[in-house]
Design an enzyme around this catalytic site. Structure first.
Site, mmCIF file in Angstrom:
data_model
loop_
_atom_site.group_PDB
_atom_site.id
_atom_site.type_symbol
_atom_site.label_atom_id
_atom_site.label_comp_id
_atom_site.label_asym_id
_atom_site.label_seq_id
_atom_site.Cartn_x
_atom_site.Cartn_y
_atom_site.Cartn_z
ATOM 1 N N GLU A 111 -26.735 -44.886 -90.881
ATOM 2 C CA GLU A 111 -28.179 -45.111 -89.928
ATOM 3 C C GLU A 111 -28.329 -45.157 -88.559
ATOM 4 O OE1 GLU A 111 -30.468 -48.148 -92.357
ATOM 5 O OE2 GLU A 111 -28.402 -47.514 -93.121
ATOM 6 N N LYS A 113 -29.165 -47.286 -85.400
ATOM 7 C CA LYS A 113 -30.283 -48.822 -85.449
ATOM 8 C C LYS A 113 -30.769 -48.978 -84.126
ATOM 9 C CE LYS A 113 -28.148 -53.443 -83.825
ATOM 10 N NZ LYS A 113 -28.854 -53.961 -83.708
ATOM 11 N N LYS A 310 -22.163 -50.413 -81.471
ATOM 12 C CA LYS A 310 -23.649 -50.133 -80.273
ATOM 13 C C LYS A 310 -22.670 -49.096 -79.837
ATOM 14 C CE LYS A 310 -25.929 -54.097 -79.805
ATOM 15 N NZ LYS A 310 -26.719 -54.704 -79.585
ATOM 16 N N CYS A 404 -43.131 -45.994 -39.994
ATOM 17 C CA CYS A 404 -43.818 -45.780 -40.430
ATOM 18 C C CYS A 404 -43.717 -43.837 -41.005
ATOM 19 C CB CYS A 404 -45.105 -45.800 -40.823
ATOM 20 S SG CYS A 404 -46.203 -44.680 -42.395
ATOM 21 N N CYS A 407 -47.255 -41.765 -40.946
ATOM 22 C CA CYS A 407 -47.967 -42.380 -39.266
ATOM 23 C C CYS A 407 -47.051 -42.919 -38.350
ATOM 24 C CB CYS A 407 -48.846 -42.971 -39.570
ATOM 25 S SG CYS A 407 -48.870 -44.322 -39.445
ATOM 26 N N CYS A 422 -46.272 -50.201 -43.522
ATOM 27 C CA CYS A 422 -46.788 -49.963 -42.594
ATOM 28 C C CYS A 422 -48.096 -50.827 -42.373
ATOM 29 C CB CYS A 422 -47.480 -48.377 -42.621
ATOM 30 S SG CYS A 422 -48.325 -47.698 -41.512
HETATM 31 S S1 IVH Z 1 -30.381 -54.126 -91.606
HETATM 32 C C1 IVH Z 1 -28.370 -57.736 -93.070
HETATM 33 N N1 IVH Z 1 -30.522 -51.251 -90.961
HETATM 34 O O1 IVH Z 1 -30.494 -54.907 -86.068
HETATM 35 C C2 IVH Z 1 -28.971 -56.273 -92.413
HETATM 36 N N2 IVH Z 1 -30.566 -53.324 -89.863
HETATM 37 O O2 IVH Z 1 -28.695 -57.555 -85.684
HETATM 38 C C3 IVH Z 1 -30.391 -56.314 -92.587
HETATM 39 N N3 IVH Z 1 -32.135 -52.712 -87.154
HETATM 40 O O3 IVH Z 1 -32.453 -57.501 -86.636
HETATM 41 C C4 IVH Z 1 -30.287 -55.364 -91.182
HETATM 42 N N4 IVH Z 1 -31.767 -50.359 -86.771
HETATM 43 O O4 IVH Z 1 -33.614 -56.169 -86.416
HETATM 44 C C5 IVH Z 1 -30.385 -52.856 -90.788
HETATM 45 N N5 IVH Z 1 -30.823 -49.168 -90.132
HETATM 46 C C6 IVH Z 1 -30.977 -50.630 -89.627
HETATM 47 C C7 IVH Z 1 -31.304 -51.415 -88.066
HETATM 48 C C8 IVH Z 1 -31.246 -52.538 -88.090
HETATM 49 C C9 IVH Z 1 -32.238 -51.497 -86.185
HETATM 50 C C10 IVH Z 1 -32.056 -54.382 -86.493
HETATM 51 C C11 IVH Z 1 -33.039 -55.438 -87.423
HETATM 52 C C12 IVH Z 1 -31.965 -56.046 -87.423
HETATM 53 C C13 IVH Z 1 -30.845 -56.209 -86.060
HETATM 54 C C14 IVH Z 1 -29.305 -56.372 -87.040
#
Ligand code: IVH
Length: 667
Positions: A111, A113, A310, A404, A407, A422
């Site tokens: 999923e 992030k 990341k 400028c 102008c 200016c």
């Molecule tokens: S799961 C115990 N799923 O990333 C697991 N976190 O470093 C709980 N985040 O604090 C987090 N998208 O704010 C999860 N699809 C996602 C996420 C997600 C963003 C953020 C969340 C969390 C941080 C984890």
């Protein structure tokens, strides 16, 4: 049908339409029909305060003021995830999971992030009871009043198999589009810009005024459900269930089986995510089975059953075409790199500000250089360096201009300041037209029909050089301008007439006094009370105004000593603009409420809540958001919320009516 039945029916209807619009993106009725249902409900609720419900769709606008957030301990700590930065590291995690599960077959969910600010919502009996920020993971801030204003968050769930009590976690986000608009507005108002949508979302969530939050159009996507009795035994099935209860759940979630599928998911989203309407900074992989999650357990900091991947911040290397120098309303000359277009985070980048002479010098940019451009979570592209290995031999360094670009006046700069200016304030076109545009803008004099183009046209035709010239415009002059008909001419003249009622504090803001933005203009106006007085004040007196520092004081002082400004202000005053605070704002500040801590609740007949807040402060009192033992009294209007009423009874806090209150402060 009894009124109560109709109220309940309308609430259900409106909740459904809200969900269709904000979560499913597929409205079934027009905005107008929606507004009509909402109006009907508002009227019925007003008539029948006994059926008040803090979770009614009418309560989304955020009527309650919060001051300071209460800390709440999370029932289950909010852990973070272990981060990885390469596909190799994700594959290693996959192998560890495989080992940990000792040969059982398993599924992984992939999923997005989401890059916002995390939130934990608690629902009981299908109703939102609390929204808490992550805080330090153990305890966070109670931001329920703010979160209630986010339209894609269900206040009351759709019927379904939800547990009686559960927590759902997700991310509060500011969509790119909203973020861009907000920053544009802030730039215009000379307010500090938000660096990225994450900061904007968390900043907004911490705002003390839910009405402001309501205007910011935040969104929320959910990714984690917690309860002692979850309906399904996989993460995926539970999230899909949550979707049917009304939550916005990631649409990109996918079940993956092999390490190859995991790698392909990363490959795909590394580029595809740039098309998403919200910011993402990576991907999250989770073991799907809750039983297997339990088997794998946690390290001290994070679950073993999940990992984050990341993305690298977006960057590119592109060729510099030329550096342009642009003069703004205040005369500041900004260097801008004009680039061969490149695609970064879903938008085409052609220009990037080089900010000022110092930053330009530090980068040491030469003609035709190849520049590194970065746009991580930041919407404003940044030049981070030069690829000197690709520099053409003999290409010259780019020098900051000394005159400028518009102008040709020699630029000046103040000792120790990176900005070159200016000084030709009254002869340099963008400065003149910029001031006219600023004067007419919505938050200043609100003269409809005079934007950038019209301001330029009026100046180019020799009709307007200063704001006072606007008030000498005639219908004949306006109607003969290109593109102008009688209608637009009338619109402008009506706008000018109406602007004579615009309060003094906005007149101060409209004048383009150096360093005096919207907030400062309000402060200054409130303190000086009239233009006449402001013009007579010494630098020391100006500096004594709260929050006015030496630079601003000097700026105001110099502005008001300039003969052209003095004459312009005289003519504006003659035209009928408000040159002093309105009577009610002039009232001597009293001490009747000295030391009192006052909560405002309900609706009022004589003043708005905002005005009551100002009156409390003007009389030495403090307006606080929630009732506690320390509350001196509640200023109670009509339709005071039943929860507040009950709390007052319990704590023995007196209620003061609107008229009693006005008497107290001598009105
Ligand atoms: S799961 C115990 N799923 O990333 C697991 N976190 O470093 C709980 N985040 O604090 C987090 N998208 O704010 C999860 N699809 C996602 C996420 C997600 C963003 C953020 C969340 C969390 C941080 C984890």
């Amino acid at each position: 049908m009894t009124p109560e039945e109709r109220i309940l029916e309308l609430r259900n209807e409106l909740n459904k339409h809200n969900h269709n619009y904000y979560v499913l993106n597929s409205p079934e009725i027009s905005d107008k029909e929606f507004d009509m249902l909402m109006k009907e409900l508002e009227a019925l609720e007003k008539e029948h305060p006994e059926h008040f419900d803090p979770l009614s769709p009418t309560q989304r606008v955020g009527s309650d003021l919060t001051k300071g957030f209460e800390h709440i301990v999370h029932e289950r700590p909010m852990l973070s995830l272990a981060n990885t930065y390469t596909i190799g590291e994700v594959d290693e995690w996959f192998d560890r999971v495989k080992k940990g599960l000792e040969g059982q077959s398993f599924e992984i969910t992939g999923e997005m992030k989401y890059d916002g600010t995390s939130i934990s919502l608690t629902y009981e009996g299908g109703r939102l009871v609390r929204a808490v920020t992550r805080g330090d993971g153990t305890q966070g801030d109670d931001v329920t009043a703010n979160v209630k204003t986010i339209r894609s968050i269900p206040l009351v769930l759709q019927p379904g198999d939800w547990p009686e009590k559960f927590e759902i976690r997700g991310e509060i986000l500011m969509p790119w589009k909203v973020f861009d608009e907000l920053n544009k507005e802030r730039e215009y108002n000379e307010e500090p810009l938000f660096a990225n949508p994450r900061n904007a979302a968390s900043g907004t969530l911490k705002t003390q005024d839910p009405r402001e939050v309501s205007k910011r159009r935040l969104d929320a996507i959910f990714y984690y459900l917690l309860s002692d009795n979850l309906p399904y035994d996989t993460h995926y099935a539970n999230m899909e269930a949550a979707r049917t209860w009304g939550f916005k759940v990631s649409g990109e979630m996918k079940i993956l089986h092999t390490v190859e599928e995991v790698d392909a998911y990363i490959d795909y989203w590394d580029t595809a995510r740039k098309e998403l309407p919200v910011a993402t900074d990576g991907l999250v992989f989770k073991v799907n089975s809750l039983r297997q999650q339990l088997n794998l357990g946690y390290t001290a900091k994070s679950p073993r059953w999940a990992v984050a991947f990341k993305f690298n911040p977006e960057n590119a290397c592109t060729k510099l075409r030329f550096v342009s120098f642009e003069t703004g309303r205040m005369g500041i000359v900004t260097p801008v790199a004009n680039l061969d277009p490149v695609l970064l985070s879903g938008t085409i980048v052609k220009r990037a500000s080089l900010h000022n002479a110092d930053i330009m010098k530090e980068l040491d940019i030469h003609e035709n250089d190849w520049l590194y451009v970065e746009k991580g979570g930041e919407i404003i592209p940044k030049i981070t360096g030069v690829d000197t290995s690709r520099r053409e031999s003999g290409s010259k360094p780019i020098e900051f201009v000394s005159r400028c670009p518009v102008c040709d006046a020699p630029l000046v700069n103040k000792e120790g300041d990176a900005a070159w200016i200016c000084p030709n304030k009254y002869g340099c076109r963008p400065q003149i037209t910029g001031r006219i545009e600023h004067f007419c803008a919505r938050r200043m004099m609100n003269i409809d029909g005079v934007g950038e183009e019209t301001a330029e046209l009026l100046y180019d035709k020799g009709l307007v050089k200063t704001s006072a010239d606007l008030y000498d415009l005639t219908k004949d002059q306006l109607s003969i301008l290109d593109r102008f008909g009688d209608k637009s001419a009338e619109r402008i003249l009506n706008g000018l007439e109406a602007s004579k009622q615009v309060p003094f504090e906005r007149v101060v803001y409209a004048l383009s006094i150096p360093n005096v933005g919207e907030t400062n203009a309000k402060r200054v106006a409130k303190s000086v009370k009239s233009m006449e007085r402001m013009m007579a004040m010494s630098i020391e007196e100006l500096q004594a105004i709260p929050d006015v520092g030496p630079i601003m004081a000097q700026g105001i002082y110099d502005y008001l000593r300039d003969p052209i400004n003095i004459e312009n202000i005289r003519r504006l005053s003659e035209a009928g603009l408000q040159m002093q605070l309105s009577e009610e704002k002039m009232l001597p500040e009293g001490t009747a409420l000295e030391g009192k801590s006052i909560v405002i609740s309900g609706t009022f007949a004589h003043h708005s809540r905002e005005e009551y807040k100002e009156l409390i402060e003007a009389n030495g009192g403090k307006n606080v958001g929630s009732i506690s033992k320390k509350t001196s009294f509640v200023l109670a209007g009509e339709n005071m919320g039943p929860a507040k009423y009950e709390k007052c009874q319990k704590l023995g806090i007196p209620l003061v009516s609107e008229s009693e209150f006005l008497k107290m402060i001598g009105q």
